[in-house]
Design an enzyme around this catalytic site. Structure first.
Site, mmCIF file in Angstrom:
data_model
loop_
_atom_site.group_PDB
_atom_site.id
_atom_site.type_symbol
_atom_site.label_atom_id
_atom_site.label_comp_id
_atom_site.label_asym_id
_atom_site.label_seq_id
_atom_site.Cartn_x
_atom_site.Cartn_y
_atom_site.Cartn_z
ATOM 1 N N ASP A 236 -81.394 -11.876 36.952
ATOM 2 C CA ASP A 236 -80.859 -11.309 38.190
ATOM 3 C C ASP A 236 -81.709 -11.807 39.358
ATOM 4 O OD1 ASP A 236 -79.353 -9.748 39.893
ATOM 5 O OD2 ASP A 236 -80.017 -7.823 39.096
ATOM 6 N N GLU B 64 -81.041 -15.981 43.291
ATOM 7 C CA GLU B 64 -80.438 -16.854 44.311
ATOM 8 C C GLU B 64 -81.431 -17.860 44.911
ATOM 9 O OE1 GLU B 64 -78.057 -13.798 43.159
ATOM 10 O OE2 GLU B 64 -79.978 -13.474 44.145
ATOM 11 N N ASP C 190 -73.076 -7.218 42.872
ATOM 12 C CA ASP C 190 -73.140 -5.801 43.252
ATOM 13 C C ASP C 190 -71.880 -5.375 43.993
ATOM 14 O OD1 ASP C 190 -75.613 -5.809 42.097
ATOM 15 O OD2 ASP C 190 -76.722 -5.921 43.972
#
Length: 921
Positions: A518, A521, A594
């Site tokens: 997670d 990015e 999300d």
């Protein structure tokens, strides 16, 4: 992660505030502003046809910018399977420009090009097989790519080729401002007076962040005109419809991986991942444009029309002007080179295969990964995990994996355990193993800066972190506080990180523990746009701006490799990632990030997943129920019903939401959710076979209707229903309180069978279908055979030996076909030792047959086919079984006249044997 949101209005307001305050619009992006000053036409680039050279690999030639006198070097390749590759770089750059490595898995074989015609104005090249021709027009430079005599695509026909060459700042200070914008070339006169600083050539500012550009302006751009096309798809990830829209009066589509919490819907803002692949479709042709660039990229799309005669067609009458649609696509990237692949198709499956040959197939996951997953941020301790696990058994709901978020670690230090909350992690995993279940834990790329943390200390001592522009370890804020970020672009770091997953390295881990990447990015809470500064430095001295969209791709690669090594190369890994790029499909699964517990987020998840699937990432899903906010029971039920028919199936919720285990919403809702999940498990043989086909043939698991019905224009924009393989059509219910939905059944001459009632319907019609809370429209296509399990148990492993039932849906020709793949469900033995079975089932001429579809397969199983259900059958007088040993025996059957349903029972045919059933009349 943000705080929970209590209602729709607050969520919408948050989404808009997040975007407006934290993330750029195009007005904040300097290279986009510079490129958008250009008006179409009058390109300064001139192809120097005398420099054209042919070789066994392809062709090269030079382009000259007649205004700044900079020369570019063009490479043209005709690759196998109808793929054209175009590369454009500076002829003599001051230093190397970044070219994306590692994404292209296979360099396709090239065809030799030959000159068909040449004069002073143009040259035409053709492939050896004659299928493709490329017309190169010298002035202004343009390329027309023809296939089978048709012209589907032109390159630089609008003249938006743009290439900012590397230069020294002192030179630019001497030159006029005009030369930086390609001299006298047409541009918007309203902005001609912008200063060098406004243009962001050497630095630009966003809020308090200043991006200093050591290499100066390096952006590139190119336009493509798609002739006859008005439907384009792909370039995920955006919260948008399946069909891409024109950007003429709106923001372009942005590809720049960002942690955009509760993203605003119907937005072109970039979110967690990027796949720079655009697909175009029209009747009789599908094609793709793959723009291989990992820097920030913007895509403009405009829909236009053009005179058909302009494409070399002859009009029937002078007054009969036939007009064709045309879609213009303009790619703009901050840096790198132009490296683009034109996938010529012509069918949708040809394009999928062409792209897969370049970037690799979808990873074939272990069977458990296709089951139901339960996740929360966070399950608080071992007792919580055991109680949730027990709750599934008490409520007779199957599931395969429970997940742990960051709070399972010691102070958010990855590869550790909080010994207060999880004093016996190995024992906890063995508890799950005893029930044939798995554990998945999170591992993010940020590493806590802590001299007492061995993982950090080792990485720092080996110089394994990304560096800042001053050559110091880059530091940013994330969940542990001050953090350093592993440089996954470095193969040495990836190798080291992979080894950290070994059982002797990851304390108290076992072989039933799998991984979740997670925040990759990467997320940097105190960075520009919540991500890493672009001038941060990676191995080789490359700035982060060059590699940004690759970062998550590299972490997932290293993680998957680590799980493979852990087993000595025997076991297949499972890794979920939030950030991704082209090629990420090789390493595991992706989810949409999300999302919010609102009906609109359920609705948008469908086209989002379809666009991922047709761009190579078949193993995808969205958080069931929405990550933030508390879903009303109806929404949760409808989300379960949708997700049960999507590849990745996980319930996931925020720490500040109410608990969301499926038995907490009342007896009736628990019953419906149970039945929904059990239906998923009954269909797992079908899902598993589809994943194998995605792995070996690049066939998307879920598909827009147009993929299966490419000639039917009325399917081209449908994105509220979709196909699962070629056999099932589902129309999820995505609005509150509805009692009826419109279901479009495509296909002239097709038959469809409602999966629950088995009622038969003709294709090419829209049905007004009544729905209750416990029903969702699912139809099996006539002409297909679907394998199912006859019984559902608590997990995929527990169901290993459960017998099969085959659902045969006959078409108008009274025929059907289907496949079943079977192996041990977890290892690479299907690949390395041919330990698999691929069975082909068919029904034709009143005979059902089961035969081997791949002679290499050598897997032994005791599993049997117990029943065959034939929909649309005429009642026979007798059914005989033709056994592998040559015996012919009558078998028991029943027949439902009202439903034309033949039920053949009491069979015991081993899955590995060839056998037949004959219907006698």
């Amino acid at each position: 992660m943000e705080s929970s949101i209590e209602n729709t209005e607050e969520a919408s307001a948050l989404a808009e505030a997040v975007e407006s305050n934290k993330f750029k619009t195009t007005g904040d992006i300097a290279f986009y502003r510079r490129q958008k000053k250009l008006l179409p036409g009058n390109s300064p680039y001139h192809a120097l046809l005398d420099t054209l050279e042919l070789s066994d690999c392809g062709a090269t030639l030079q382009l000259l910018n007649e205004e700044n006198k900079v020369s570019l070097f063009v490479e043209l390749f005709a690759l196998e399977d109808h793929v054209i590759r175009i590369k454009v770089n500076e002829l003599k750059p001051m230093k190397p420009r970044y070219e994306v490595p590692d994404v292209i898995l296979n360099e396709l074989l090239t065809q030799r090009l030959s000159i068909v015609s040449k004069d002073g104005l143009s040259v035409t090249l053709a492939t050896v097989d004659g299928c493709s021709q490329v017309l190169i027009i010298a002035k202004p430079f343009r390329m027309d790519v023809r296939n089978q005599g048709e012209l589907p695509i032109s390159v630089n026909s609008l003249g938006f080729l743009y290439f900012e060459h590397l230069r020294k700042k002192s030179q630019d200070e001497v030159n006029t401002r005009g030369s930086l914008l390609e001299g006298k070339r047409k541009r918007d006169t309203k902005t001609q007076k912008e200063s060098e600083e406004d243009l962001g050539l050497w630095k630009e500012q966003f809020h308090e962040f200043i991006d200093t550009k050591t290499n100066g302006p390096t952006s590139i751009g190119l336009d493509f005109s798609l002739h006859g096309f008005e439907h384009v798809y792909g370039i995920p990830e955006h919260t948008e419809n399946l069909r891409l829209k024109t950007t003429s009066q709106e923001e372009p589509y942005r590809l720049y991986n960002l942690d955009v919490f509760a993203c605003k819907l119907y937005s072109r803002i970039s979110v967690y991942g990027s796949v720079p692949l655009l697909l175009a479709h029209k009747p009789k042709q599908t094609m793709g444009i793959f723009w291989l660039n990992a820097s920030e990229t913007l895509v403009d799309i405009s829909m236009n029309t053009e005179n058909k005669s302009a494409l070399g067609k002859t009009k029937k009458l002078k007054t009969d002007v036939e007009v064709l649609p045309r879609t213009d696509v303009r790619w703009m990237s901050e840096s790198g080179i132009i490296d683009t692949y034109i996938l010529m198709g012509p069918s949708p499956f040809d394009v999928f295969n062409q792209y897969s040959k370049l970037t690799g197939p979808q990873a074939f996951p272990p069977l458990f990964a296709l089951g139901h997953h339960q996740c929360r941020y966070s399950y608080k301790d071992e007792n919580d995990v055991k109680q949730v696990d027990a709750g599934f058994d008490v409520n007779d709901i199957p599931y395969d994996a429970i997940w742990l978020d960051i709070d399972h670690t010691e102070g958010k230090r990855y590869f550790t355990w909080d010994r207060t909350k999880f004093p016996s992690p190995r024992e906890m995993q063995e508890h799950l193993r005893a029930k044939d279940r798995k554990l998945v834990v999170i591992s993010d790329p940020h590493i806590k800066v802590d001299k007492k943390y061995p993982f950090y200390c080792e990485a720092k001592s080996k110089n394994y972190f990304v560096m800042d522009k001053n050559g110091e370890v880059y530091r940013g804020s994330c969940w542990p506080g001050v953090s350093a970020y592993l440089d996954f672009t470095n193969p040495i770091v990836r190798n080291w990180y992979a080894n950290k997953h070994r059982l002797d390295q990851y304390e108290d881990s076992t072989d039933i523990l799998f991984m979740w990447n997670d925040m990759n990015e990467p997320t940097v809470f105190d960075g520009p746009e919540l991500t890493m500064h672009k001038q941060a430095l990676h191995i080789g001295g490359w700035e982060h701006r060059e590699v940004h969209n690759l970062y998550g791709f590299y972490q997932q690669w290293a993680t998957a490799e680590g799980l493979i090594r852990r087993s000595g190369g025997i076991e297949r890994p499972f890794v979920l990632t939030r950030s991704f790029f082209a090629g990420s499909q090789r390493y595991g699964a992706v989810w949409t990030g999300d999302n919010v517990a609102e009906w609109s987020y359920l609705k948008i998840s469908i086209p989002m997943l379809l666009n991922l699937s047709i761009t190579g990432i078949s193993f995808c899903g969205a958080d069931v129920g929405g990550f933030v906010q508390n879903p009303e029971p109806e929404l949760l039920v409808r989300w379960y019903q949708a997700a049960a028919y999507q590849p990745f199936f996980r319930n996931h919720s925020h720490t500040e939401t109410e608990r969301r285990e499926p038995w907490l919403f009342g007896e009736d809702n628990t019953r419906i959710i149970r039945e929904t999940i059990r239906e998923r498990y009954a269909l797992l043989p079908f899902w598993y076979t589809l994943f194998y086909m995605a792995h070996i043939k690049a066939e998307p698991i879920i598909r827009p209707l147009w993929v299966e019905f490419p000639e039917e224009v009325n399917t081209f924009a449908v994105d509220d229903e979709y196909m699962i393989g070629e056999a099932l059509l589902i129309h999820p219910v995505s609005e509150a309180g509805v009692t009826e939905v419109n279901v479009f059944l495509p296909g002239m001459g097709e038959l469809w069978y409602h999966l629950r009632t088995l009622q038969r319907f003709d294709g090419e019609q829209t049905l007004r279908v009544s729905v209750t809370l416990d029903s969702v429209p699912v139809y099996q296509r006539g002409g297909t055979i679907i394998p199912r399990k006859t019984q559902v148990l608590r997990s995929t492993k527990a169901m290993e030996m459960v017998s099969y039932i085959l659902y045969v849906a006959l078409n108008f020709e009274n025929s059907a076909k289907g496949n079943l793949f079977l192996d041990d469900g977890h290892s690479f033995n299907y690949q390395s030792k041919n330990q698999f079975l691929l069975r082909r089932f068919s029904f034709k001429d009143n005979t059902f047959s089961a035969v081997c579809a791949d002679e290499r397969g050598q897997y032994c199983t005791d599993c049997v086919v117990e029943r065959v259900l034939v929909m649309g059958a005429v009642r026979p007088t007798c059914v005989t079984a033709h056994c592998p040993d040559g015996q012919v025996n009558p078998v028991y059957f029943t027949y439902n006249v009202k439903k034309s349903l033949l039920n053949i029972e009491g069979l015991q045919f081993n899955l590995g044997c060839d056998w037949m059933l004959k219907l006698h009349y």
